[in-house]
Motif scaffolding. Sequence first.
Motif, PDB file in Angstrom:
ATOM      1  N   GLY A  18      19.858   0.692   7.691  1.00  0.00           N
ATOM      2  CA  GLY A  18      18.405   0.590   7.664  1.00  0.00           C
ATOM      3  C   GLY A  18      17.824   0.837   6.282  1.00  0.00           C
ATOM      4  N   ALA A  19      18.461   1.721   5.514  1.00  0.00           N
ATOM      5  CA  ALA A  19      17.964   2.037   4.178  1.00  0.00           C
ATOM      6  C   ALA A  19      17.910   0.771   3.329  1.00  0.00           C
ATOM      7  CB  ALA A  19      18.871   3.065   3.519  1.00  0.00           C
ATOM      8  N   SER A  20      18.982  -0.007   3.383  1.00  0.00           N
ATOM      9  CA  SER A  20      19.053  -1.242   2.613  1.00  0.00           C
ATOM     10  C   SER A  20      17.965  -2.213   3.043  1.00  0.00           C
ATOM     11  CB  SER A  20      20.403  -1.909   2.820  1.00  0.00           C
ATOM     12  OG  SER A  20      21.431  -1.027   2.507  1.00  0.00           O
ATOM     13  N   LEU A  21      17.716  -2.208   4.332  1.00  0.00           N
ATOM     14  CA  LEU A  21      16.720  -3.127   4.858  1.00  0.00           C
ATOM     15  C   LEU A  21      15.330  -2.761   4.344  1.00  0.00           C
ATOM     16  CD1 LEU A  21      16.195  -5.529   6.481  1.00  0.00           C
ATOM     17  CD2 LEU A  21      16.475  -4.208   8.560  1.00  0.00           C
ATOM     18  N   PHE A  22      15.018  -1.482   4.338  1.00  0.00           N
ATOM     19  CA  PHE A  22      13.734  -1.050   3.782  1.00  0.00           C
ATOM     20  C   PHE A  22      13.633  -1.469   2.324  1.00  0.00           C
ATOM     21  CE2 PHE A  22      13.039   2.178   7.236  1.00  0.00           C
ATOM     22  CZ  PHE A  22      11.757   1.761   7.557  1.00  0.00           C
ATOM     23  N   SER A  23      14.733  -1.298   1.601  1.00  0.00           N
ATOM     24  CA  SER A  23      14.736  -1.639   0.185  1.00  0.00           C
ATOM     25  C   SER A  23      14.476  -3.129  -0.018  1.00  0.00           C
ATOM     26  CB  SER A  23      16.084  -1.247  -0.419  1.00  0.00           C
ATOM     27  OG  SER A  23      16.213  -1.754  -1.706  1.00  0.00           O
ATOM     28  N   ALA A  24      15.193  -3.941   0.730  1.00  0.00           N
ATOM     29  CA  ALA A  24      15.076  -5.387   0.566  1.00  0.00           C
ATOM     30  C   ALA A  24      13.689  -5.866   0.999  1.00  0.00           C
ATOM     31  CB  ALA A  24      16.164  -6.096   1.362  1.00  0.00           C
ATOM     32  N   LEU A  25      13.197  -5.361   2.128  1.00  0.00           N
ATOM     33  CA  LEU A  25      11.877  -5.793   2.599  1.00  0.00           C
ATOM     34  C   LEU A  25      10.793  -5.401   1.605  1.00  0.00           C
ATOM     35  CD1 LEU A  25      11.927  -5.111   6.455  1.00  0.00           C
ATOM     36  CD2 LEU A  25      11.658  -7.320   5.326  1.00  0.00           C
ATOM     37  N   ALA A  26      10.881  -4.180   1.095  1.00  0.00           N
ATOM     38  CA  ALA A  26       9.876  -3.724   0.136  1.00  0.00           C
ATOM     39  C   ALA A  26       9.866  -4.649  -1.073  1.00  0.00           C
ATOM     40  CB  ALA A  26      10.163  -2.288  -0.287  1.00  0.00           C
ATOM     41  N   THR A  27      11.057  -5.035  -1.512  1.00  0.00           N
ATOM     42  CA  THR A  27      11.153  -5.859  -2.711  1.00  0.00           C
ATOM     43  C   THR A  27      10.590  -7.264  -2.490  1.00  0.00           C
ATOM     44  OG1 THR A  27      13.104  -4.625  -3.352  1.00  0.00           O
ATOM     45  CG2 THR A  27      12.743  -6.687  -4.490  1.00  0.00           C
ATOM     46  N   VAL A  28      10.856  -7.827  -1.335  1.00  0.00           N
ATOM     47  CA  VAL A  28      10.410  -9.210  -1.155  1.00  0.00           C
ATOM     48  C   VAL A  28       8.988  -9.326  -0.607  1.00  0.00           C
ATOM     49  CG1 VAL A  28      12.791  -9.987  -0.858  1.00  0.00           C
ATOM     50  CG2 VAL A  28      11.379  -9.595   1.163  1.00  0.00           C
ATOM     51  N   LEU A  29       8.448  -8.239  -0.072  1.00  0.00           N
ATOM     52  CA  LEU A  29       7.086  -8.323   0.457  1.00  0.00           C
ATOM     53  C   LEU A  29       6.041  -7.791  -0.512  1.00  0.00           C
ATOM     54  CD1 LEU A  29       7.609  -7.196   4.186  1.00  0.00           C
ATOM     55  CD2 LEU A  29       7.528  -9.507   3.265  1.00  0.00           C
ATOM     56  N   CYS A  30       6.431  -6.897  -1.400  1.00  0.00           N
ATOM     57  CA  CYS A  30       5.460  -6.255  -2.292  1.00  0.00           C
ATOM     58  C   CYS A  30       5.832  -6.476  -3.746  1.00  0.00           C
ATOM     59  CB  CYS A  30       5.435  -4.743  -2.081  1.00  0.00           C
ATOM     60  SG  CYS A  30       5.113  -4.225  -0.414  1.00  0.00           S
ATOM     61  N   GLU A  31       4.810  -6.453  -4.587  1.00  0.00           N
ATOM     62  CA  GLU A  31       5.061  -6.365  -6.015  1.00  0.00           C
ATOM     63  C   GLU A  31       5.291  -4.890  -6.340  1.00  0.00           C
ATOM     64  OE1 GLU A  31       5.316  -9.158  -7.313  1.00  0.00           O
ATOM     65  OE2 GLU A  31       4.100 -10.414  -6.017  1.00  0.00           O
ATOM     66  N   ALA A  32       5.832  -4.633  -7.521  1.00  0.00           N
ATOM     67  CA  ALA A  32       5.999  -3.246  -7.947  1.00  0.00           C
ATOM     68  C   ALA A  32       4.636  -2.562  -7.933  1.00  0.00           C
ATOM     69  CB  ALA A  32       6.599  -3.204  -9.334  1.00  0.00           C
ATOM     70  N   GLY A  33       4.598  -1.344  -7.406  1.00  0.00           N
ATOM     71  CA  GLY A  33       3.359  -0.582  -7.400  1.00  0.00           C
ATOM     72  C   GLY A  33       2.487  -0.807  -6.180  1.00  0.00           C
TER      73      GLY A  33
END
Lengths: 568, 501
Positions: B170-185
């Motif tokens: 699940g940790a990886s999934l949160f990481s990947a989703l955050a990266t593809v859905l949001c810009e930095a910040g």
Amino acid sequence: MSHWSDTLPVPSGQRRDQVPRDHSIYPQLLEITLHLRQAMREHFVQLTSRQGLSLEERKHTQAIREKEALLSCLICRMINLLQSEAASDLELQVPLPSEDSRGDVRYGERAQLSGQPDPVPQLSDCEAAFVSRDLSNRGIDISVFYQSSFQDYNAYQKDKYHKDKNTLGFINLGTSENKLCMDLMTERLQERDMNCIEDALLQYPDWRGQPFLREEVARFLTYYCRAPTQLDPENVVVLNGCCSVFSALAMVLCDPGEAFLVPAPFYGGFAFSSRLYAKVELIPVYLESEVTVTNTQPFQLTVDKLEEALLEARFEGKKVRGLVLINPQNPVGDIYSPDSLMKYLEFAKRYNLHVIIDEIYMLSVFDESITFHSVLSMKSLPDRNRTHVIWGTSKDFGISGFRFGALYTHNKEVVSAVSAFGYLHSISGIAQHKLCQLLQNTEWIDKVYLPTNCYRLREAHKYITAKLKALEIPFHNSSSGLYVWINLKKYLDPCTFEEERLLYCRFLDNKLLLSRGKAYMCKEPGWFCLIFADELPRLKLAMRRFCDVLEEQKEAWIVKQLEDAMRE
Amino acid sequence: MFTLPQKDFSAPTTCLGPTCLQDLGSSHGDDLEGECSRKLDQKLPELPGVGDSAMLSPNTSYLSSRGRMIKWFWDSAEEGYRTYHMDEYDENKNPSGIINLGVSENKLCFDLLSWRLSQSDMQRVEPSLLQYADWRGHLFLREEVAKFLSFYCKSPAPLRPENVVVLNGGASLFSALATVLCEAGEAFLIPTPYYGAITQHVCLYGNVRLACVYLDSEVTGLDTRPFQLTVEKLEMALREAHSEGVKVKGLILINPQNPLGDIYSPEELQEYLVFAKRHKLHVIVDEVYMLSVFEESAGYRSVLSLERLPDPQRTHVMWATSKDFGMSGLRFGTLYTENQDVATAVASLCRYHGLSGLVQYQMAQLLRDRDWINQVYLPENHARLKAAHTYVSEELRALGIPFLSRGAGFFIWVDLRKYLPKGTFEEEMLLWRRFLDNKVLLSFGKAFECKEPGWFRFVFSDQAHRLCLGMQRVRQVLAGKSQVAEDPPSSQSQEPSDQRR
């Protein structure tokens, strides 16, 4: 194509009269693009919903799907860009209640809120097309970058050659995988010692890797890298693959936009690992095939070239944090001598650069007359706190599907920082146990696996190089790795990267997947990488397809020459 | 309400979440380095032995500025767990070692799982499992996951393997989703208290922060239960974030909730989803405890069971075997989303979050074995969870300690506020340390971004003998509390946090 051009003018025609009111073309462009997207989708649905029964038709459908994925990613990106411009042009706000009304919004008023007009009213009818809003710009970038680089690989995955079931399928000599020892590995991994389920393996691990595995890795590397002293398990971090290790290293050694130097041509996978997550640039140190006074060997790396590349990068305002070396080199197959290695390391020390050394092919040196010297075998490293070694089982044990990569570094800071990525790149406890068992059994590795593997690599290499010699195709590498680096320049007319791409596509049309020089950042067009670590029957068929394409290429060239001559 | 890290740097979980890693491009490098060291100075008195001198003088560090933050985070966050690891309780070898009631792991069913995973069908090895495969996960596994989720989430229509992406947890999934859905910040909304490690998962690579929707234990107004999430609170937090200039891209819901053990009713879920749709927010629903609902009456419903999702293209569901099959070390997690763009983008990152082919095969075998799951594993697991839960909750009742728990998950959310005379987070930390000194590891509320000091999470999914001993040690600390409370604050106080689920 004609389908699109039919539908495109409609929205633009509708909007033409409104140009003055919008003050800008962005909203208009946005809408056209949305329509284009819609039209494209419908078109593809039409194309792919024709359910063909034959293998050929299904493959065709598959190819269309790949194209669709790529196109929609590109369009997504356009829409995203346009949307931000359009929104700013129309002075649109994020769809939130405005500042003054904030205090008034209460629970019961949600209905009213939701009934607010869409902030971009003219787009509301294309709600379904708003996928662009679903991905961040970097998400789109990642997706597009990946799709464009891997669509052919994905096509192969879905249509693999099989000697009985799919004789027309793709043969892949483009992905660096060792398929020669599947029998040995399958057998070994089925042995009794591999199957152990202990409570500890099912619980949260040490994120750096289970201690038993890190100990084993340290012992293994001490032995096979001939380290002068015992390597320390505390300096080992274990993650799910070398690309994960590289990605984590890029994160902790560089800030976004900073760079590593890499001698080119180099393994293209690094480009992903540095770009997808870490946003670190790889600056190629271009090497040349031609032998000159200073360039005593083809693609020779020298400190002068490193220095030049570094200074040039600095001149351009780039911040270079490190140097990446692959040894044995991929794709040229060179092995750095201890002397040259030392020179590169000293160069790096002089400029306070980190050195990441990828030794993932260290046990795949099949020419017995050549000795590989691991950087870990050196008595003293010029800058041991900036020297980081990567190794994994994917190539040397031919188990790329196992997902295992290890970092060895004396730098405790780097160990700690990379360990934090253990959360995101961890390996299953069950797999860690198997890996430990595998690495532990030095007897089997030394007496069974390595001799067999080297023998088979040598034989496959012999077969391929004999073919290449017969075709008078120049190539590099006669000692290590799973690949030969071949020069097909003479089949390109003119010798450009575009022609290289076309030749690559022609191989692909003939169901042969190769890697082309461009993907390795090679400066000269016409180079290809050919992976030979495959079983002989497949290799034979692949070479037949390879020859066919080159034959066609030659014929086409002759026809063209004739036509030109006749025109004159 | 919406804590900006610059203002509140009191816990590791907030330190990274926030803008620290954001935009560390060369143009801002100097400012941020200054900021980092300033923060560190602030932090230093409380952190002897954690972090090191390199962090203080960035110029001598080998790491990049984001690398230094990551390292600092790792060093401090792991502290509690490391202490535990150095002195782990063992009935025979180390009976005075630390009992771990802090990490959310199910240790009740290893016997069942070991048996199942040792069966001959699990030992298959074939070449395709050893080679590179589809990065989304082997098709045979994605098919099995789709069937499994269709069945256990009671989806109205069969779920599709194309919508499944398989990763290593699940940790990886949160990481990947955050990266593809949001810009930095950019940020996700998340109701607090929440499983604190998510802060790190979305931040490490993605540099995405969490905008907290703070919930209260007190029942007021329209609330019907403590820490109730309402649309009003979501709206408020969203406005707050907006006024702070933070762009919110989505909402994270954990259902069954961690650490509250709460369950959202289908109606509530629907309201949250409608809220998200209204603001064009993605919703990540983490259902990692969905089969660990041991009270039938709790009436859990997966978001995948809803007849019509308000915004299916922006609803992304997570599940993993870590909790429901008590195998956090196995590293298997999965995404279900109808949005092909999102699935493709996440799959593009799967190169870094891949799962061994052999393990993928084993997972498919496990998920396929409906008979064993339904007739052996789930009934037994639920019975054991229930018994352990009953034991701990009765202990707490006997001590007169209030707590929350609704029959799901592995934990009880315990109210120890009455043991903190001044009701500060500093006291909460001291109490946590006192538990650790008495060899019992718990998780404190601050690690979950709880806004009220004094809440602790007790994990009860452990073997009876360890649980008994753990509770005995808890009792000892609480009994001796009045006398220790007068002690001056220990200068050795540190701020670790629980990084595990």
